[in-house]
Design a protein around this motif. Structure first.
Motif, mmCIF file in Angstrom:
data_model
loop_
_atom_site.group_PDB
_atom_site.id
_atom_site.type_symbol
_atom_site.label_atom_id
_atom_site.label_comp_id
_atom_site.label_asym_id
_atom_site.label_seq_id
_atom_site.Cartn_x
_atom_site.Cartn_y
_atom_site.Cartn_z
ATOM 1 N N VAL A 1 -9.863 -0.754 -0.211
ATOM 2 C CA VAL A 1 -10.629 -1.937 -1.332
ATOM 3 C C VAL A 1 -10.393 -2.252 -2.246
ATOM 4 C CG1 VAL A 1 -12.948 -1.751 -1.546
ATOM 5 C CG2 VAL A 1 -12.642 -1.254 0.309
ATOM 6 N N LYS A 2 -9.784 -1.138 -3.115
ATOM 7 C CA LYS A 2 -9.237 -0.901 -4.245
ATOM 8 C C LYS A 2 -7.914 -2.458 -4.217
ATOM 9 C CE LYS A 2 -9.713 3.401 -6.132
ATOM 10 N NZ LYS A 2 -9.508 4.671 -6.971
ATOM 11 N N LEU A 3 -7.020 -1.831 -3.666
ATOM 12 C CA LEU A 3 -6.493 -2.502 -3.330
ATOM 13 C C LEU A 3 -6.485 -4.513 -3.139
ATOM 14 C CD1 LEU A 3 -3.159 -3.950 -2.697
ATOM 15 C CD2 LEU A 3 -4.059 -3.509 -0.213
ATOM 16 N N LEU A 4 -7.643 -5.059 -2.249
ATOM 17 C CA LEU A 4 -8.344 -6.041 -2.364
ATOM 18 C C LEU A 4 -8.512 -6.532 -3.312
ATOM 19 C CD1 LEU A 4 -10.273 -5.267 1.130
ATOM 20 C CD2 LEU A 4 -7.349 -6.403 1.094
ATOM 21 N N VAL B 1 -9.421 -10.748 -3.032
ATOM 22 C CA VAL B 1 -8.611 -11.329 -1.668
ATOM 23 C C VAL B 1 -11.393 -11.058 -1.749
ATOM 24 C CG1 VAL B 1 -8.774 -10.751 0.610
ATOM 25 C CG2 VAL B 1 -6.632 -10.308 -0.891
ATOM 26 N N LYS B 2 -11.551 -12.122 -0.716
ATOM 27 C CA LYS B 2 -12.558 -11.965 -0.512
ATOM 28 C C LYS B 2 -12.492 -11.242 0.803
ATOM 29 C CE LYS B 2 -16.284 -14.571 1.476
ATOM 30 N NZ LYS B 2 -16.709 -16.352 1.518
ATOM 31 N N TYR B 3 -13.791 -10.015 1.096
ATOM 32 C CA TYR B 3 -13.498 -8.878 2.090
ATOM 33 C C TYR B 3 -15.465 -8.857 2.433
ATOM 34 C CZ TYR B 3 -14.544 -5.434 -1.249
ATOM 35 O OH TYR B 3 -15.458 -4.545 -2.474
ATOM 36 N N GLN B 4 -15.748 -8.060 3.288
ATOM 37 C CA GLN B 4 -16.256 -7.636 3.926
ATOM 38 C C GLN B 4 -15.810 -6.087 4.296
ATOM 39 O OE1 GLN B 4 -19.289 -10.117 6.255
ATOM 40 N NE2 GLN B 4 -20.891 -7.882 7.366
ATOM 41 N N LEU B 5 -16.718 -4.872 4.250
ATOM 42 C CA LEU B 5 -16.683 -3.764 4.742
ATOM 43 C C LEU B 5 -17.233 -3.292 5.988
ATOM 44 C CD1 LEU B 5 -14.762 -0.920 4.583
ATOM 45 C CD2 LEU B 5 -16.007 -0.172 2.295
ATOM 46 N N THR B 6 -16.818 -2.830 6.464
ATOM 47 C CA THR B 6 -17.577 -2.660 7.849
ATOM 48 C C THR B 6 -17.886 -1.054 8.300
ATOM 49 O OG1 THR B 6 -16.925 -2.945 9.944
ATOM 50 C CG2 THR B 6 -18.133 -4.370 8.809
ATOM 51 N N PRO B 7 -18.501 -0.417 9.429
ATOM 52 C CA PRO B 7 -18.412 0.487 9.314
ATOM 53 C C PRO B 7 -17.145 1.615 9.960
ATOM 54 C CG PRO B 7 -20.613 0.412 9.811
ATOM 55 C CD PRO B 7 -19.668 -1.131 9.355
ATOM 56 N N MET B 8 -17.003 0.240 11.157
ATOM 57 C CA MET B 8 -15.456 0.603 11.894
ATOM 58 C C MET B 8 -14.004 -0.268 11.201
ATOM 59 S SD MET B 8 -16.778 2.387 13.697
ATOM 60 C CE MET B 8 -15.304 2.483 15.135
ATOM 61 N N SER B 9 -14.140 -1.438 10.006
ATOM 62 C CA SER B 9 -13.212 -1.815 9.760
ATOM 63 C C SER B 9 -13.025 -2.842 8.466
ATOM 64 C CB SER B 9 -12.877 -3.516 11.224
ATOM 65 O OG SER B 9 -13.909 -3.824 11.292
ATOM 66 N N THR B 10 -12.422 -3.417 8.171
ATOM 67 C CA THR B 10 -12.483 -4.539 6.700
ATOM 68 C C THR B 10 -12.337 -5.570 7.334
ATOM 69 O OG1 THR B 10 -12.243 -2.374 5.509
ATOM 70 C CG2 THR B 10 -11.805 -4.653 4.926
ATOM 71 N N ILE B 11 -13.063 -7.029 6.808
ATOM 72 C CA ILE B 11 -12.449 -8.285 7.373
ATOM 73 C C ILE B 11 -12.287 -9.039 5.906
ATOM 74 C CG2 ILE B 11 -14.035 -10.222 7.920
ATOM 75 C CD1 ILE B 11 -15.781 -8.508 9.897
#
Length: 100
Positions: A24-27, A32-42
């Motif tokens: 997440v820090k890298l993103l 980068v626009k991202y969405q963290l989920t319990p099982m993955s990152t989008i």
């Protein structure tokens, strides 16, 4: 825009949160626009190539953090007929859920 879901798992680790936090820090550093989920990152990026570069960097980061073996899974939604963003896809479903 390309929407890409990925999961990077350093095998043999009991807790993954410190690894995920570094991704997440890298993103965030890369903007980068991202969405963290319990099982993955989008992530949402302009091209598949951009996605592969970012995911490659995140994959390699696991080794830098001490992982000895890493498994990475990637799913790509690359739509060429019209631009679609993450929130568009969610909104479309929720409108149908709520009778829109």
């Amino acid at each position: 825009m390309v929407i890409v879901e990925f999961a990077i798992v350093p095998l043999g680790e009991r807790s993954l949160s410190r690894y995920v936090a570094e991704v997440v820090k890298l993103l965030e550093r890369k903007g980068v626009k991202y969405q963290l989920t319990p099982m993955s990152t989008i992530i949402e990026v302009p091209t598949v190539g951009d996605a592969f570069e970012i995911i490659k960097e995140a994959h390699e980061l696991m080794f830098t953090l001490g992982a000895q073996r890493v498994s990475t899974t990637i799913r790509i939604d690359d739509r060429r007929d019209r631009p679609v963003r993450m929130e568009d896809k969610v909104r479309s479903v929720m409108e149908k859920v709520h009778g829109g």
